[in-house]
Motif scaffolding. Structure first.
Motif, PDB file in Angstrom:
ATOM      1  N   PHE A  70      36.182 -15.529 -42.499  1.00 23.01           N
ATOM      2  CA  PHE A  70      36.239 -14.078 -42.303  1.00 23.01           C
ATOM      3  C   PHE A  70      35.023 -13.397 -42.891  1.00 23.01           C
ATOM      4  O   PHE A  70      34.298 -13.968 -43.726  1.00 23.01           O
ATOM      5  N   ALA A  71      34.799 -12.148 -42.420  1.00 16.25           N
ATOM      6  CA  ALA A  71      33.835 -11.261 -43.066  1.00 16.25           C
ATOM      7  C   ALA A  71      34.606 -10.430 -44.076  1.00 16.25           C
ATOM      8  O   ALA A  71      35.694  -9.936 -43.772  1.00 16.25           O
ATOM      9  N   VAL A  72      34.068 -10.302 -45.257  1.00 17.68           N
ATOM     10  CA  VAL A  72      34.766  -9.565 -46.308  1.00 17.68           C
ATOM     11  C   VAL A  72      35.043  -8.123 -45.871  1.00 17.68           C
ATOM     12  O   VAL A  72      36.103  -7.569 -46.169  1.00 17.68           O
ATOM     13  N   PHE A 251      52.971 -25.026 -49.846  1.00 19.91           N
ATOM     14  CA  PHE A 251      51.557 -24.770 -50.139  1.00 19.91           C
ATOM     15  C   PHE A 251      51.344 -23.332 -50.582  1.00 19.91           C
ATOM     16  O   PHE A 251      52.202 -22.478 -50.399  1.00 19.91           O
ATOM     17  N   ASP A 255      42.017 -17.104 -51.037  1.00 19.70           N
ATOM     18  CA  ASP A 255      40.730 -16.710 -50.454  1.00 19.70           C
ATOM     19  C   ASP A 255      39.594 -17.103 -51.386  1.00 19.70           C
ATOM     20  O   ASP A 255      39.756 -17.100 -52.598  1.00 19.70           O
ATOM     21  N   VAL A 257      35.301 -16.321 -51.643  1.00 17.94           N
ATOM     22  CA  VAL A 257      34.137 -15.633 -51.072  1.00 17.94           C
ATOM     23  C   VAL A 257      32.899 -16.495 -51.290  1.00 17.94           C
ATOM     24  O   VAL A 257      32.728 -17.096 -52.346  1.00 17.94           O
ATOM     25  N   ARG A 266      39.583 -18.648 -46.090  1.00 16.98           N
ATOM     26  CA  ARG A 266      40.950 -18.723 -46.599  1.00 16.98           C
ATOM     27  C   ARG A 266      41.371 -20.180 -46.484  1.00 16.98           C
ATOM     28  O   ARG A 266      41.119 -20.823 -45.477  1.00 16.98           O
ATOM     29  N   ALA A 282      55.457 -10.195 -57.067  1.00 17.97           N
ATOM     30  CA  ALA A 282      54.445  -9.373 -57.748  1.00 17.97           C
ATOM     31  C   ALA A 282      55.047  -8.440 -58.791  1.00 17.97           C
ATOM     32  O   ALA A 282      54.428  -8.164 -59.814  1.00 17.97           O
TER      33      ALA A 282
ATOM     34  N   SER B  56      45.982  -8.737 -45.182  1.00 17.39           N
ATOM     35  CA  SER B  56      44.814  -9.406 -45.769  1.00 17.39           C
ATOM     36  C   SER B  56      43.831  -8.382 -46.279  1.00 17.39           C
ATOM     37  O   SER B  56      43.422  -7.489 -45.529  1.00 17.39           O
ATOM     38  N   VAL B  57      43.448  -8.525 -47.524  1.00 15.93           N
ATOM     39  CA  VAL B  57      42.217  -7.889 -47.982  1.00 15.93           C
ATOM     40  C   VAL B  57      41.248  -9.061 -48.097  1.00 15.93           C
ATOM     41  O   VAL B  57      41.379  -9.897 -48.992  1.00 15.93           O
ATOM     42  N   PHE B  58      40.322  -9.147 -47.144  1.00 20.07           N
ATOM     43  CA  PHE B  58      39.522 -10.358 -47.015  1.00 20.07           C
ATOM     44  C   PHE B  58      38.693 -10.616 -48.271  1.00 20.07           C
ATOM     45  O   PHE B  58      37.983  -9.739 -48.747  1.00 20.07           O
ATOM     46  N   GLY B  59      38.857 -11.803 -48.796  1.00 29.74           N
ATOM     47  CA  GLY B  59      38.155 -12.173 -50.023  1.00 29.74           C
ATOM     48  C   GLY B  59      39.044 -12.066 -51.248  1.00 29.74           C
ATOM     49  O   GLY B  59      38.761 -12.654 -52.286  1.00 29.74           O
ATOM     50  N   ILE B  60      40.125 -11.307 -51.120  1.00 26.03           N
ATOM     51  CA  ILE B  60      41.084 -11.187 -52.227  1.00 26.03           C
ATOM     52  C   ILE B  60      42.317 -12.033 -51.924  1.00 26.03           C
ATOM     53  O   ILE B  60      42.763 -12.825 -52.743  1.00 26.03           O
ATOM     54  N   GLY B  61      42.863 -11.848 -50.716  1.00 27.89           N
ATOM     55  CA  GLY B  61      44.030 -12.645 -50.339  1.00 27.89           C
ATOM     56  C   GLY B  61      44.964 -11.895 -49.412  1.00 27.89           C
ATOM     57  O   GLY B  61      44.597 -10.877 -48.810  1.00 27.89           O
ATOM     58  N   GLU B  62      46.158 -12.418 -49.315  1.00 27.31           N
ATOM     59  CA  GLU B  62      47.149 -11.909 -48.372  1.00 27.31           C
ATOM     60  C   GLU B  62      48.452 -11.649 -49.131  1.00 27.31           C
ATOM     61  O   GLU B  62      48.803 -12.415 -50.035  1.00 27.31           O
ATOM     62  N   GLY B  85      49.564  -6.252 -57.851  1.00 30.90           N
ATOM     63  CA  GLY B  85      48.925  -7.575 -57.837  1.00 30.90           C
ATOM     64  C   GLY B  85      47.488  -7.460 -57.348  1.00 30.90           C
ATOM     65  O   GLY B  85      46.962  -6.354 -57.190  1.00 30.90           O
ATOM     66  N   LYS B 247      54.719 -16.115 -48.760  1.00 30.03           N
ATOM     67  CA  LYS B 247      53.287 -16.377 -48.805  1.00 30.03           C
ATOM     68  C   LYS B 247      52.721 -16.597 -47.404  1.00 30.03           C
ATOM     69  O   LYS B 247      51.658 -16.103 -47.073  1.00 30.03           O
ATOM     70  N   CYS B 248      53.434 -17.365 -46.576  1.00 28.92           N
ATOM     71  CA  CYS B 248      52.877 -17.663 -45.248  1.00 28.92           C
ATOM     72  C   CYS B 248      53.535 -16.835 -44.143  1.00 28.92           C
ATOM     73  O   CYS B 248      52.920 -16.573 -43.130  1.00 28.92           O
TER      74      CYS B 248
END
Lengths: 342, 282
Positions: A70-72, A251, A255, A257, A266, A282, B56-62, B85, B247-248
């Protein structure tokens, strides 16, 4: 499917032949221990060894596996990643073939998982029969996985100077046909195979004091048993049992970077239901906070939940979790303690 | 199994999100913001009330987030998120125009069709109003299809009340019985004080024709289910939505499992009768 015969001395040339077209994976020695690994030269392959620490599931469901790029900033569409290559697993044991069936079910049903299934479909499985139990920890006979009828492309049984080979699929048959050095089995080969199978069966002993079909009921009747507290007090929640289990497939997804900070991937990694945070959300609530509850969950998955979901037990009796357990929790003992319920 | 029996798979996998643009951010409380999104391919999300998405926040996670808006209200969708979180804190730092990934909607939502014609008793505790709001909007948008509508809402203190404008609208309506309580009042508070179960005293409920829909923190279910059972409701007409670590979202990863049940597949909405023998549920 036809029965074939290969001379033992022809196995090395066969492996060399297969290595031209496939990555060949099999049991070899690593740091003095048996492990499934990529075969670099045919002499490495140990068809007689068993009791590997980890299972061959790592070739279909790697410990770490990329799912997405992905692109951030989301400036381009995220791309699904599916990695797979032609591969032969040469020397998979009956228990692991049974375990592969379980994973096939888990990753096929409801939402087909391409990351697993592509790897699985591009692999050929050549099974090898066991001659005797790995050690006192394996109990495949009690779990019904000492013999497998399907789940392999070819299945080798050693008899004197030969391997008698059952073909399970047209792909397996084609593999031998194109190699050209396997001969059709004769009547005496079939007699020999039956004799070997009989001797094998006698060497394996029943470990459970009951018919395994009773196990789901024994578990259900023991849900509130103090046994889980006792096991919970012993268990270190290290997750080793999950890592070595051939049917564990839970699993986590994370992510990462890249160094350019603008792209990333991911990936999923094996996770363990025995770790404290596995069912924590959370807001801080932990739905399986007690260690005994987590141990119970694992035993219930293997002996009841997976059986209800897929029709077979999640435990194939390979004994790996017992060998890996630092505090000697042994499913044979646990199952036998459950006998008769509370 | 025989590899030929394995299903054919879409290489555009179950793990690939669609892109969505953040259109608007509204501060709800000190901890919660309401985010309005639109899928970049222009399609509506297509959610049922009560379903969730993986954001998804890309680069942080889902992270799994329940959809707070009703499909009866346009092609955009709303997520009300508490910063708690990694992913949710990253969302809170985002401004309109930003892009996120969305998978889903996932799971079984509220059985709206089966609820038609009945009285509906909504019980929301704290953040439980977030998923419940999708159903409240759907019911209010089809108001004539339902009997008496009661909304009970409780938070720890007045500063945690969400969707204040809407609360005022519900309060003003003649065809909705809206009651609110806080565990601990402040100087400005003139309303009920006490945990949410205190609102049940003297509450008229017709057990023959009422559906109770309860969403709140885990500790609340045990007490509120006891209240509605006390009003005579059958277990099959008590609905809850369970929070778990999905998670998935596709029934594989194992984190959301309650005994043998994957919440992301069979839930998050369940009837109490489905849960009564699942020891890990409530």
């Amino acid at each position: 499917m036809p029965l074939k015969v290969i001379e033992k001395r022809d196995v090395e040339p066969l492996i060399r032949h297969l290595m031209e077209r496939f990555q060949v994976v099999g049991i070899k020695k690593k740091d003095g221990k048996n492990t499934y690994g990529v075969i670099e030269s045919p002499a490495e392959l140990r068809l007689d060894s068993c009791a590997t620490i980890t299972s061959p599931k790592k070739y279909f469901f790697p410990q770490r596996e990329t799912l997405l790029q992905f692109a951030v900033d989301g400036s381009w569409e995220p791309q699904a990643v599916v990695e797979a290559q032609p591969r032969i697993i040469f020397g998979m044991r009956p228990c692991d073939i049974a375990a592969t069936w379980m994973l096939d079910m888990a990753f096929s049903e409801v939402n087909a998982d391409a990351n697993y299934l592509e790897k699985r479909k591009r692999a050929l499985i050549i099974g090898v029969d066991c001659k005797e139990p790995c050690d006192e920890y394996c109990f495949c006979k009690s779990m019904g996985t000492l013999e497998v009828e399907t789940g392999y492309d070819l299945f080798f049984t050693a008899a004197d100077d030969t391997y008698i080979v059952r073909t399970g699929t047209p792909e397996g048959e084609a593999l031998l046909g194109e190699w050209g050095k396997a001969r059709e089995a004769l009547y005496e080969d079939r007699v020999k195979l039956r004799a070997v199978q009989r001797e094998k069966d006698e060497r394996f002993k029943e470990a459970l004091e009951f018919d395994v079909e009773e196990l789901p009921r024994f578990l259900e009747d023991s849900y509130r048993s103090l046994l889980w507290d006792v096991l919970g007090e012993k268990c270190l929640s290290c997750g080793s049992c999950n890592l070595v289990c051939p049917t564990c497939y839970c699993f986590n997804v994370l992510d990462e970077v890249k160094l350019n900070l603008s792209e990333g991937e991911r990936y999923r990694v094996w996770d363990s239901c025995q770790l404290e945070g596995f069912a924590k959300v959370a807001t801080g609530e932990n739905f399986r906070e007690r260690r005994g509850d987590r141990v119970r969950h694992r035993f219930f998955r293997k002996g009841k939940y997976m059986k209800e979901m897929f029709g077979r037990f999640g435990c194939v009796g390979c004994g790996r979790c017992t060998r890996a357990c630092l505090v000697h929790i042994n499913p044979i003992e646990v199952y036998n303690q459950l006998k008769g319920g509370e | 199994m025989d590899a030929r029996l394995l299903p054919t798979v879409d290489l555009d996998t179950i793990f690939r999100p669609r892109l969505a643009q953040l259109l608007n951010v509204e501060e709800m409380t000190a901890k919660e913001k309401l985010f309005t999104f639109q899928l970049k391919d222009g399609t509506p999300l297509g959610q049922d009330p009560g379903q969730f998405v993986e954001v998804s926040v890309f680069g942080i996670g889902e992270a799994p987030i329940s959809v707070s808006s009703s499909p009866t209200r346009g092609d955009t969708f709303e997520l009300c998120v508490r910063a708690v979180g990694n992913v949710t804190n990253a969302l809170h730092r985002m401004a309109p125009g930003a892009t996120v990934g969305i998978r889903g909607p996932f799971g079984q939502g509220f059985p709206v069709e089966e609820m038609r014609g009945r009285n509906v008793l909504f019980v929301a505790g704290g953040l439980g109003l977030v998923p419940l709001r999708s159903l409240i909007h759907a019911v209010l948008d089809m108001r004539q299809d339902f009997g008496a509508v009661t909304i009970l809402y409780g938070t720890k203190n007045p500063s945690e009340l969400l969707f204040r404008n809407e609360l005022a609208q519900w309060e003003a309506r003649d065809d909705v019985d809206y009651q609110v309580t806080v565990d601990v009042a402040d100087e400005s508070w003139r309303g009920n004080v006490g945990v949410i179960t205190t609102l049940f005293r003297g509450l008229p409920v017709d057990p023959r024709n009422t559906v109770a829909v309860i969403v709140g923190p885990p500790v609340m279910y045990r007490f509120v289910i006891r209240e509605v059972l006390g009003k005579g409701l059958p277990m099959g007409r008590i609905l809850v939505s369970l929070e778990r670590r999905m998670k998935c979202g596709v029934g594989k990863c194992g984190h959301c499992q309650i005994n043998g049940v994957y919440v992301c597949q069979k839930g998050p909405v369940f009837t109490y009768s489905e849960l009564r023998n699942l020891q890990e549920a409530i």
